[in-house]
Design an enzyme around this catalytic site. Sequence first.
Site, PDB file in Angstrom:
ATOM      1  CG  LEU A  53      -1.936  -1.125   1.350  1.00 55.62           C
ATOM      2  CD1 LEU A  53      -2.678  -1.020   2.667  1.00 55.62           C
ATOM      3  CD2 LEU A  53      -2.908  -1.100   0.192  1.00 55.62           C
ATOM      4  CG  HIS A  75       7.346   1.829  -0.705  1.00 51.97           C
ATOM      5  ND1 HIS A  75       8.074   0.665  -0.688  1.00 51.97           N
ATOM      6  CD2 HIS A  75       6.516   1.741  -1.770  1.00 51.97           C
ATOM      7  CE1 HIS A  75       7.713  -0.097  -1.707  1.00 51.97           C
ATOM      8  NE2 HIS A  75       6.761   0.535  -2.378  1.00 51.97           N
ATOM      9  N   GLY A  76       7.672   3.507   3.536  1.00 50.30           N
ATOM     10  CA  GLY A  76       8.150   4.457   4.527  1.00 50.30           C
ATOM     11  C   GLY A  76       9.662   4.447   4.585  1.00 50.30           C
ATOM     12  CG  ASN A  77      11.694   7.741   6.196  1.00 50.32           C
ATOM     13  OD1 ASN A  77      11.711   8.009   5.006  1.00 50.32           O
ATOM     14  ND2 ASN A  77      11.374   8.637   7.130  1.00 50.32           N
ATOM     15  CG  PHE A  78      12.682   3.250   9.456  1.00 48.72           C
ATOM     16  CD1 PHE A  78      14.022   3.502   9.265  1.00 48.72           C
ATOM     17  CD2 PHE A  78      11.923   4.187  10.125  1.00 48.72           C
ATOM     18  CE1 PHE A  78      14.618   4.652   9.744  1.00 48.72           C
ATOM     19  CE2 PHE A  78      12.502   5.349  10.613  1.00 48.72           C
ATOM     20  CZ  PHE A  78      13.852   5.586  10.423  1.00 48.72           C
ATOM     21  CB  VAL A 122       2.075   0.080   4.747  1.00 47.61           C
ATOM     22  CG1 VAL A 122       0.702  -0.285   5.309  1.00 47.61           C
ATOM     23  CG2 VAL A 122       2.828   0.968   5.735  1.00 47.61           C
ATOM     24  CE  LYS A 146       5.254   2.351  10.300  1.00 42.26           C
ATOM     25  NZ  LYS A 146       4.958   3.534  11.145  1.00 42.26           N
ATOM     26  CG  ASP A 181       4.674  14.967  11.638  1.00 38.99           C
ATOM     27  OD1 ASP A 181       4.704  16.124  11.161  1.00 38.99           O
ATOM     28  OD2 ASP A 181       5.023  13.962  10.994  1.00 38.99           O
ATOM     29  CE  LYS A 196       3.401  14.957   7.801  1.00 34.47           C
ATOM     30  NZ  LYS A 196       4.770  15.108   7.264  1.00 34.47           N
ATOM     31  CG  ASN A 203       1.144  12.149   9.558  1.00 38.54           C
ATOM     32  OD1 ASN A 203       1.491  11.320   8.705  1.00 38.54           O
ATOM     33  ND2 ASN A 203       2.021  12.870  10.226  1.00 38.54           N
ATOM     34  CG  ASP A 251       3.499   8.784  11.016  1.00 36.27           C
ATOM     35  OD1 ASP A 251       4.181   8.388  11.974  1.00 36.27           O
ATOM     36  OD2 ASP A 251       3.978   9.094   9.927  1.00 36.27           O
ATOM     37  CB  THR A 300       5.481  18.930   8.589  1.00 34.42           C
ATOM     38  OG1 THR A 300       5.535  17.502   8.660  1.00 34.42           O
ATOM     39  CG2 THR A 300       5.561  19.377   7.145  1.00 34.42           C
TER      40      THR A 300
END
Length: 441
Positions: A24, A26-29, A32, A47, A141, A143, A146, A159, A181
């Site tokens: 679904l 991609h993240g930094n680590f 999903v 995740k 965070d 926004k 999220n 998040d 952000t």
Amino acid sequence: MEDAAAEGKGVVLLQGRYELGRVLGHGNFGRVHAARDVRTGRAVAMKVVSKDKVERAGMAEQIKREIAVMKMVSHPNIVELHEVMATRSKVYLALELVRGGELFDRITRHGRVGEDVARRYFRQLVFAVDFCHGRGVYHRDLKPENLLLDEAGNLKVADFGLSALACHARPDGLLHTACGTPAYVAPEVLAGSGYDGAKADLWSCGVILYVLLAGALPFQHENLMCMYRKMQRGDFCCPVWMTTDAQKLIKMLLDPNPGTRITVPGLVETPWFRKTPPVPRPITGPAPAPVDTLGNAGDDKDEPPEVLNAFHLISLSEGFDLSPLFEQDPAASPGRATTRAGGMRFATREPASGVVARLEALATGGAMRVTKSGARGVRLECAEPGRNGRLAVAADIFSVAPSLIVVDVKKDSGDTMEYRSFCSEELQPALKDIVWSPAAT
């Protein structure tokens, strides 16, 4: 193959419990995946976090904190963490699958939203954020990226990777880590002298409300330092199509002085937040007759209800209607806040004595005291004080037709947010099976 996953017939099973599907995002680590719990058939978002990447980035404590926080904040407007699993190289978080996508994408595709839609999203955001703050959790965070929307259009906060707990504050009682952000972060977060996590989150809520109503950011500049100086001055303009009440609320939220910035108790009492959508004018009819809460609604309870006499009230409250939570109490003095503002109204074929018995059982289970309220209702009061004194709820019971009554529930004292939580999390589930609506007949 990952040590906890098995592959067979083209399907990847995680620990024999979750069937992993398409990616679904991609993240930094990690990634999903869409997934399915093979035990229950429930769809989830899985995740998958790489331990190696997290450790190399020095973010192991942050991932642990995110998991701990999400276990603390179970709320209808917060993405739910169902389960956490780990292997030698991966951490798996089974999250609530929210199918409507990001609020950011909705704004990007369709632009600004109308005030009624913005109000609905914003209320849900505030309720979720205040719930977190009540448990000592600060998101940091907030926004549109999220904030997710489910299939019914309800908002879900997601998040918590940058979240902080009250225990992370320094001896001065403030948080000091600058994060978030830039376009949504409060000016005091960037000032470096410490900040109140709750007030910083409310600034971000103000930016989100502006984006919903204007379709653009309030503070914009290609140079971040110039943008930061505009934030410090509160230098922004509202477009002409915003109503006066909306502009006033946004200016109170985007107050660069955290000491004078509006708080949640003040926010929920503002005219813009409390405004309800227009409802059809009810059919004129006789006033409902009071009911003796110790007995049934009259001697002719076996007769069919007089539908026209009932519908002028039912049209305002089909099933459980939480919209009166935001109505102004007509009995309040002009310009004066009332502790009895808002309420919940529903119809039932249960006799008045049965409704009272339900309320008494709910009060007993929740350590509340029950007293009679006038000649036609009961009052439930919490034994322990809350954020704004003891929460008390009054339930008035009316007869609108033989064998049909309406129960009008309102806050009698205490905190508005605690009252709203009581209605949605305790009162509504306890009475759900006796609610009647005209659509069901």
